[in-house]
Design a protein around this motif. Structure first.
Motif, PDB file in Angstrom:
ATOM      1  N   ALA A 178       0.810  -1.228   0.000  1.00 26.08           N
ATOM      2  CA  ALA A 178       0.000   0.000   0.000  1.00 26.08           C
ATOM      3  C   ALA A 178       0.840   1.273   0.000  1.00 26.08           C
ATOM      4  O   ALA A 178       0.301   2.368  -0.117  1.00 26.08           O
ATOM      5  N   GLY A 179       2.148   1.159   0.088  1.00 24.75           N
ATOM      6  CA  GLY A 179       3.008   2.323  -0.110  1.00 24.75           C
ATOM      7  C   GLY A 179       2.813   2.907  -1.502  1.00 24.75           C
ATOM      8  O   GLY A 179       3.069   4.087  -1.750  1.00 24.75           O
ATOM      9  N   LEU A 180       2.299   2.076  -2.400  1.00 25.96           N
ATOM     10  CA  LEU A 180       1.999   2.522  -3.758  1.00 25.96           C
ATOM     11  C   LEU A 180       0.955   3.644  -3.763  1.00 25.96           C
ATOM     12  O   LEU A 180       1.059   4.592  -4.539  1.00 25.96           O
ATOM     13  N   GLU A 181      -0.021   3.571  -2.859  1.00 23.39           N
ATOM     14  CA  GLU A 181      -1.049   4.615  -2.781  1.00 23.39           C
ATOM     15  C   GLU A 181      -0.452   5.967  -2.394  1.00 23.39           C
ATOM     16  O   GLU A 181      -0.865   7.004  -2.906  1.00 23.39           O
ATOM     17  N   VAL A 182       0.516   5.954  -1.495  1.00 27.99           N
ATOM     18  CA  VAL A 182       1.184   7.194  -1.078  1.00 27.99           C
ATOM     19  C   VAL A 182       1.831   7.844  -2.289  1.00 27.99           C
ATOM     20  O   VAL A 182       1.679   9.046  -2.533  1.00 27.99           O
ATOM     21  N   LEU A 183       2.543   7.049  -3.064  1.00 26.83           N
ATOM     22  CA  LEU A 183       3.231   7.578  -4.245  1.00 26.83           C
ATOM     23  C   LEU A 183       2.241   8.091  -5.282  1.00 26.83           C
ATOM     24  O   LEU A 183       2.444   9.157  -5.868  1.00 26.83           O
ATOM     25  N   GLN A 184       1.164   7.343  -5.509  1.00 22.61           N
ATOM     26  CA  GLN A 184       0.177   7.765  -6.500  1.00 22.61           C
ATOM     27  C   GLN A 184      -0.464   9.091  -6.103  1.00 22.61           C
ATOM     28  O   GLN A 184      -0.671   9.945  -6.958  1.00 22.61           O
ATOM     29  N   LYS A 185      -0.751   9.284  -4.830  1.00 18.88           N
ATOM     30  CA  LYS A 185      -1.331  10.550  -4.368  1.00 18.88           C
ATOM     31  C   LYS A 185      -0.362  11.710  -4.559  1.00 18.88           C
ATOM     32  O   LYS A 185      -0.776  12.851  -4.735  1.00 18.88           O
ATOM     33  N   MET A 186       0.938  11.421  -4.519  1.00 18.22           N
ATOM     34  CA  MET A 186       1.954  12.457  -4.712  1.00 18.22           C
ATOM     35  C   MET A 186       2.299  12.656  -6.184  1.00 18.22           C
ATOM     36  O   MET A 186       3.073  13.538  -6.529  1.00 18.22           O
ATOM     37  N   GLY A 187       1.756  11.803  -7.048  1.00 23.53           N
ATOM     38  CA  GLY A 187       2.051  11.904  -8.477  1.00 23.53           C
ATOM     39  C   GLY A 187       3.417  11.350  -8.845  1.00 23.53           C
ATOM     40  O   GLY A 187       3.986  11.717  -9.870  1.00 23.53           O
ATOM     41  N   ILE A 188       3.934  10.440  -8.035  1.00 18.69           N
ATOM     42  CA  ILE A 188       5.244   9.830  -8.284  1.00 18.69           C
ATOM     43  C   ILE A 188       5.029   8.404  -8.778  1.00 18.69           C
ATOM     44  O   ILE A 188       4.341   7.613  -8.135  1.00 18.69           O
ATOM     45  N   GLU A 189       5.642   8.083  -9.907  1.00 19.86           N
ATOM     46  CA  GLU A 189       5.551   6.717 -10.415  1.00 19.86           C
ATOM     47  C   GLU A 189       6.669   5.878  -9.811  1.00 19.86           C
ATOM     48  O   GLU A 189       7.838   6.272  -9.846  1.00 19.86           O
ATOM     49  N   ALA A 190       6.310   4.728  -9.271  1.00 20.00           N
ATOM     50  CA  ALA A 190       7.297   3.829  -8.682  1.00 20.00           C
ATOM     51  C   ALA A 190       8.094   3.138  -9.785  1.00 20.00           C
ATOM     52  O   ALA A 190       7.552   2.789 -10.836  1.00 20.00           O
ATOM     53  N   ASP A 191       9.381   2.965  -9.531  1.00 13.70           N
ATOM     54  CA  ASP A 191      10.196   2.164 -10.436  1.00 13.70           C
ATOM     55  C   ASP A 191       9.862   0.691 -10.250  1.00 13.70           C
ATOM     56  O   ASP A 191       9.857  -0.084 -11.200  1.00 13.70           O
ATOM     57  N   LEU A 192       9.564   0.319  -9.003  1.00 15.68           N
ATOM     58  CA  LEU A 192       9.224  -1.055  -8.668  1.00 15.68           C
ATOM     59  C   LEU A 192       8.092  -1.050  -7.652  1.00 15.68           C
ATOM     60  O   LEU A 192       8.128  -0.294  -6.685  1.00 15.68           O
ATOM     61  N   ALA A 193       7.094  -1.883  -7.875  1.00 13.27           N
ATOM     62  CA  ALA A 193       6.036  -2.132  -6.886  1.00 13.27           C
ATOM     63  C   ALA A 193       6.129  -3.611  -6.542  1.00 13.27           C
ATOM     64  O   ALA A 193       6.189  -4.462  -7.431  1.00 13.27           O
ATOM     65  N   ILE A 194       6.158  -3.902  -5.244  1.00 13.34           N
ATOM     66  CA  ILE A 194       6.340  -5.286  -4.818  1.00 13.34           C
ATOM     67  C   ILE A 194       5.457  -5.569  -3.612  1.00 13.34           C
ATOM     68  O   ILE A 194       5.292  -4.725  -2.747  1.00 13.34           O
ATOM     69  N   GLY A 195       4.841  -6.741  -3.599  1.00 15.00           N
ATOM     70  CA  GLY A 195       4.002  -7.126  -2.474  1.00 15.00           C
ATOM     71  C   GLY A 195       2.851  -8.004  -2.898  1.00 15.00           C
ATOM     72  O   GLY A 195       2.743  -8.403  -4.055  1.00 15.00           O
ATOM     73  N   ASP A 196       1.949  -8.252  -1.949  1.00 13.22           N
ATOM     74  CA  ASP A 196       0.750  -9.041  -2.272  1.00 13.22           C
ATOM     75  C   ASP A 196      -0.409  -8.133  -2.681  1.00 13.22           C
ATOM     76  O   ASP A 196      -1.378  -8.585  -3.246  1.00 13.22           O
ATOM     77  N   PRO A 251       1.704 -14.034  -3.419  1.00 12.91           N
ATOM     78  CA  PRO A 251       0.468 -14.431  -2.741  1.00 12.91           C
ATOM     79  C   PRO A 251       0.403 -13.844  -1.326  1.00 12.91           C
ATOM     80  O   PRO A 251       1.436 -13.531  -0.726  1.00 12.91           O
ATOM     81  N   SER A 252      -0.810 -13.710  -0.805  1.00 14.38           N
ATOM     82  CA  SER A 252      -0.987 -13.163   0.549  1.00 14.38           C
ATOM     83  C   SER A 252      -0.326 -14.044   1.607  1.00 14.38           C
ATOM     84  O   SER A 252       0.244 -13.545   2.567  1.00 14.38           O
ATOM     85  N   LYS A 253      -0.419 -15.351   1.438  1.00 13.49           N
ATOM     86  CA  LYS A 253       0.198 -16.274   2.390  1.00 13.49           C
ATOM     87  C   LYS A 253       1.596 -16.604   1.879  1.00 13.49           C
ATOM     88  O   LYS A 253       1.757 -17.249   0.848  1.00 13.49           O
ATOM     89  N   LYS A 254       2.589 -16.122   2.647  1.00 13.59           N
ATOM     90  CA  LYS A 254       3.974 -16.334   2.243  1.00 13.59           C
ATOM     91  C   LYS A 254       4.858 -16.362   3.477  1.00 13.59           C
ATOM     92  O   LYS A 254       4.436 -15.979   4.565  1.00 13.59           O
ATOM     93  N   GLU A 255       6.084 -16.785   3.295  1.00 14.33           N
ATOM     94  CA  GLU A 255       7.037 -16.931   4.398  1.00 14.33           C
ATOM     95  C   GLU A 255       7.632 -15.596   4.846  1.00 14.33           C
ATOM     96  O   GLU A 255       8.045 -15.459   5.982  1.00 14.33           O
ATOM     97  N   LYS A 256       7.713 -14.609   3.951  1.00 17.14           N
ATOM     98  CA  LYS A 256       8.370 -13.338   4.251  1.00 17.14           C
ATOM     99  C   LYS A 256       7.390 -12.182   4.131  1.00 17.14           C
ATOM    100  O   LYS A 256       6.400 -12.268   3.407  1.00 17.14           O
TER     101      LYS A 256
END
Length: 122
Positions: free
Chosen positions: A30-48, A66-71
């Motif tokens: 969800a850090g992606l939402e912070v960037l989108q609100k600021m108008g910044i495009e992420a170089d990489l988005a990673i997560g479930d 997947p949501s269920k993962k070891e890390k």
């Protein structure tokens, strides 16, 4: 290169962000939402991306797990980006809001002895 990782915790990034030439921006879940609100495009988005409620994931590169993962999503991001050449890694929004996420971030960093990786908050 300075890698800036924006996690999904309490948003300090908006107040603390300063552009660095050649920076590489990583959105963790969800850090992606912070960037989108600021108008910044992420170089990489990673997560479930389970917290984005099926919103489109806009980034130059996307790695979905997947949501269920070891890390945790942050640990997966660190595994990926520490293979790149970097001057330092700054992690934002990893403290505050949920104590379990804060402790998870601390434990994730314990796997890296590199002093060039830091958590930044107010």
């Amino acid at each position: 290169m300075i890698i800036k990782v924006i996690a999904a915790g309490l948003n300090d990034f908006t107040a603390l962000y300063k552009y660095d030439k050649g920076e590489y921006i990583v959105a963790v879940d969800a850090g992606l939402e912070v960037l989108q609100k600021m108008g910044i495009e992420a170089d990489l988005a990673i997560g479930d991306f389970d917290s984005l409620e099926k919103k489109p994931i806009k980034a130059r590169e996307v790695h979905t797990f997947p949501s269920k993962k070891e890390k945790s999503d942050l640990a997966l991001a660190l595994d990926f980006i520490t293979k790149k050449e970097f001057e330092k890694i700054q992690i934002y929004n990893a403290t505050g809001m949920r104590l379990d996420h804060f402790f998870s971030a601390i434990f994730d960093l314990a796997n890296f002895s590199d002093g060039r990786i830091e958590i930044i908050d107010r």
